[in-house]
Design a protein around this motif. Structure first.
Motif, PDB file in Angstrom:
ATOM      1  N   ARG A   1       0.697  -1.285  -0.429  1.00  0.00           N
ATOM      2  CA  ARG A   1      -0.448  -0.151  -0.261  1.00  0.00           C
ATOM      3  C   ARG A   1       1.031   1.111   0.297  1.00  0.00           C
ATOM      4  O   ARG A   1       0.579   2.172   0.040  1.00  0.00           O
ATOM      5  CB  ARG A   1      -0.913   0.250   1.307  1.00  0.00           C
ATOM      6  N   ILE A   2       1.951   1.369   0.014  1.00  0.00           N
ATOM      7  CA  ILE A   2       3.128   1.941  -0.092  1.00  0.00           C
ATOM      8  C   ILE A   2       2.896   2.388  -1.349  1.00  0.00           C
ATOM      9  O   ILE A   2       3.355   2.886  -2.265  1.00  0.00           O
ATOM     10  CB  ILE A   2       4.289   1.897   0.657  1.00  0.00           C
ATOM     11  N   GLU A   3       2.872   4.439  -1.022  1.00  0.00           N
ATOM     12  CA  GLU A   3       2.929   4.919  -2.232  1.00  0.00           C
ATOM     13  C   GLU A   3       4.435   5.578  -2.572  1.00  0.00           C
ATOM     14  O   GLU A   3       5.378   6.175  -1.634  1.00  0.00           O
ATOM     15  CB  GLU A   3       2.405   6.190  -2.267  1.00  0.00           C
TER      16      GLU A   3
ATOM     17  N   VAL B   1      10.942  -1.561   2.853  1.00  0.00           N
ATOM     18  CA  VAL B   1      10.084  -0.075   1.484  1.00  0.00           C
ATOM     19  C   VAL B   1      10.028   0.719   2.076  1.00  0.00           C
ATOM     20  O   VAL B   1       9.578   0.726   3.255  1.00  0.00           O
ATOM     21  CB  VAL B   1       9.008  -1.350   1.625  1.00  0.00           C
ATOM     22  N   ALA B   2      10.365   1.928   1.779  1.00  0.00           N
ATOM     23  CA  ALA B   2      10.138   2.886   2.157  1.00  0.00           C
ATOM     24  C   ALA B   2       9.352   3.595   0.859  1.00  0.00           C
ATOM     25  O   ALA B   2       9.337   3.844   0.499  1.00  0.00           O
ATOM     26  CB  ALA B   2      11.320   3.946   2.127  1.00  0.00           C
ATOM     27  N   GLY B   3       8.755   4.658   1.377  1.00  0.00           N
ATOM     28  CA  GLY B   3       7.665   5.599   0.517  1.00  0.00           C
ATOM     29  C   GLY B   3       6.311   6.161   1.721  1.00  0.00           C
ATOM     30  O   GLY B   3       7.112   6.690   2.504  1.00  0.00           O
ATOM     31  N   GLN B   4       5.473   6.680   0.912  1.00  0.00           N
ATOM     32  CA  GLN B   4       4.136   7.461   1.680  1.00  0.00           C
ATOM     33  C   GLN B   4       3.039   6.031   1.800  1.00  0.00           C
ATOM     34  O   GLN B   4       3.076   5.823   1.240  1.00  0.00           O
ATOM     35  CB  GLN B   4       4.075   8.705   0.944  1.00  0.00           C
ATOM     36  N   LEU B   5       3.509   6.367   2.949  1.00  0.00           N
ATOM     37  CA  LEU B   5       1.952   5.390   3.409  1.00  0.00           C
ATOM     38  C   LEU B   5       1.137   5.992   4.158  1.00  0.00           C
ATOM     39  O   LEU B   5       1.661   7.179   5.623  1.00  0.00           O
ATOM     40  CB  LEU B   5       2.034   4.598   4.726  1.00  0.00           C
ATOM     41  N   ALA B   6      -0.508   6.737   4.262  1.00  0.00           N
ATOM     42  CA  ALA B   6      -1.389   7.087   4.964  1.00  0.00           C
ATOM     43  C   ALA B   6      -0.518   8.813   4.761  1.00  0.00           C
ATOM     44  O   ALA B   6      -1.185   9.649   5.743  1.00  0.00           O
ATOM     45  CB  ALA B   6      -2.298   6.416   6.475  1.00  0.00           C
ATOM     46  N   GLY B   7      -0.379   9.080   3.890  1.00  0.00           N
ATOM     47  CA  GLY B   7       0.560  10.600   3.903  1.00  0.00           C
ATOM     48  C   GLY B   7       1.349  11.062   4.651  1.00  0.00           C
ATOM     49  O   GLY B   7       2.398  11.908   4.484  1.00  0.00           O
ATOM     50  N   ARG B   8       1.969   9.373   5.351  1.00  0.00           N
ATOM     51  CA  ARG B   8       3.095   9.739   6.443  1.00  0.00           C
ATOM     52  C   ARG B   8       4.833   8.491   5.462  1.00  0.00           C
ATOM     53  O   ARG B   8       4.171   8.386   4.926  1.00  0.00           O
ATOM     54  CB  ARG B   8       3.107   9.439   7.102  1.00  0.00           C
ATOM     55  N   SER B   9       5.640  10.102   6.071  1.00  0.00           N
ATOM     56  CA  SER B   9       7.372   9.356   5.320  1.00  0.00           C
ATOM     57  C   SER B   9       7.306   7.499   5.947  1.00  0.00           C
ATOM     58  O   SER B   9       7.793   8.358   7.211  1.00  0.00           O
ATOM     59  CB  SER B   9       8.202  10.203   5.329  1.00  0.00           C
ATOM     60  N   VAL B  10       7.280   6.450   5.911  1.00  0.00           N
ATOM     61  CA  VAL B  10       7.751   5.722   6.749  1.00  0.00           C
ATOM     62  C   VAL B  10       8.883   4.993   5.961  1.00  0.00           C
ATOM     63  O   VAL B  10       9.119   4.625   4.886  1.00  0.00           O
ATOM     64  CB  VAL B  10       6.104   4.740   6.178  1.00  0.00           C
TER      65      VAL B  10
END
Ligand code: HPA
Length: 273
Positions: free
Chosen positions: A38-40, A66-75
């Motif tokens: 689900r990570i963008e 896996v790094a990226g954006q999840l629910a608008g947050r940087s994760v």
């Protein structure tokens, strides 16, 4: 090489490869790795490429960041983790947690599949971990202490951050999800427990049992990373139902309840300070 040098080597390799500086770190347990999908704008970095990292072997664990954006947050997610039963040293299990701290993460969300020990629980329940019992017979902080990483004698009275626990309760309630709470007992594995062990663990105060999370939580407490941890109850523990335990069933339940659990974690990430 000091522990801090080992951490720095891995963090320095990862940092330029990440899409942005991560705020929140997540460790995805068995069957929960789907959250990483689900990570963008995801960037996937296999552990085998990270300097000093061991290899993951557990089934259902992909073995990558896996790094990226999840629910608008940087994760940054760990899709797959290192387990003690795989033969990894405790220091190897602590390393990624310390690296996540070095990357600037401000909180660590740990998830796992666990056996229910509390008779009030049912298969498919979610449990907020309020505390743990380390029954693994080992501690990741054993051996020489690097004072740059954390203190020799680490306070364990608030490993599971009370504010993050309160947030998890709110977020679950907002979704209409029942969130059980309790004590997670970490068992070395890889065999499941005997019924006698489960009775003993219940007497000791355990509500759920599993083979992960505790070493990571200890490492996080040591380096000052606030932890939120949740279990998906994939089975009732040995001897509680008359049924036998199987890893396949654990993964089947994790896959079935995984999407709801992932939504809960995503909501939590969105709501985190
Ligand atoms: N015991 C230990 N670990 C587990 C279990 C269990 O019953 N279920 C999922 N992980």
């Amino acid at each position: 090489m000091s522990e801090m040098q080992r951490i720095t080597a891995a963090a320095d390799w990862l940092r330029p490869r990440l899409p942005q500086a991560p705020e929140i770190a997540l460790v995805l347990g068995s069957g929960l790795g789907g959250l990483a999908d689900r990570i963008e704008t995801p960037v996937c970095l296999p552990y085998r490429d990270v300097p000093g990292f061991p290899l993951s072997t557990a089934p259902g664990h992909a073995g990558q960041f896996v790094a990226g954006q999840l629910a608008g947050r940087s994760v940054i997610c760990m899709q797959g983790r290192f387990h003690y039963y795989e033969g990894h040293g405790m220091a190897d299990i602590a390393l990624p947690v310390r690296v996540l701290k070095a990357l600037g993460c401000r909180a660590l969300v740990l998830t796992n599949a666990a056996g229910g020990v509390n008779y009030d629980f049912s298969v498919g329940d979610f449990m907020l971990i309020t505390d743990h019992i380390n029954f693994m017979g080992a501690n990741p902080l054993r051996g020489e202490n690097d004072d740059e990483v954390g203190p020799r004698f680490c306070d364990m009275s608030r490993v599971y951050d009370p504010d993050l626990q309160a947030l998890a309760r709110q977020v679950a309630a907002a979704r209409g999800l029942t969130l059980r709470e309790g004590v997670y007992l970490g068992y070395m594995g890889p065999s499941y427990e005997t019924p006698a062990e489960i009775r003993a663990f219940r007497t000791l105060g355990a509500d759920a049992v599993g083979m992960s999370t505790v070493p990571e939580a200890i490492a996080a407490a040591h380096c000052g990373l606030p932890v939120l941890a949740m279990s998906l109850i994939t089975n009732m523990a040995a001897g509680m139902t008359g049924q036998r335990l199987s890893g396949d069933e654990v993964i089947a339940i994790a896959n079935r309840r995984g999407p709801v659990f992932q939504q809960l974690v995503a909501d939590l990430v969105a709501a985190m300070p």
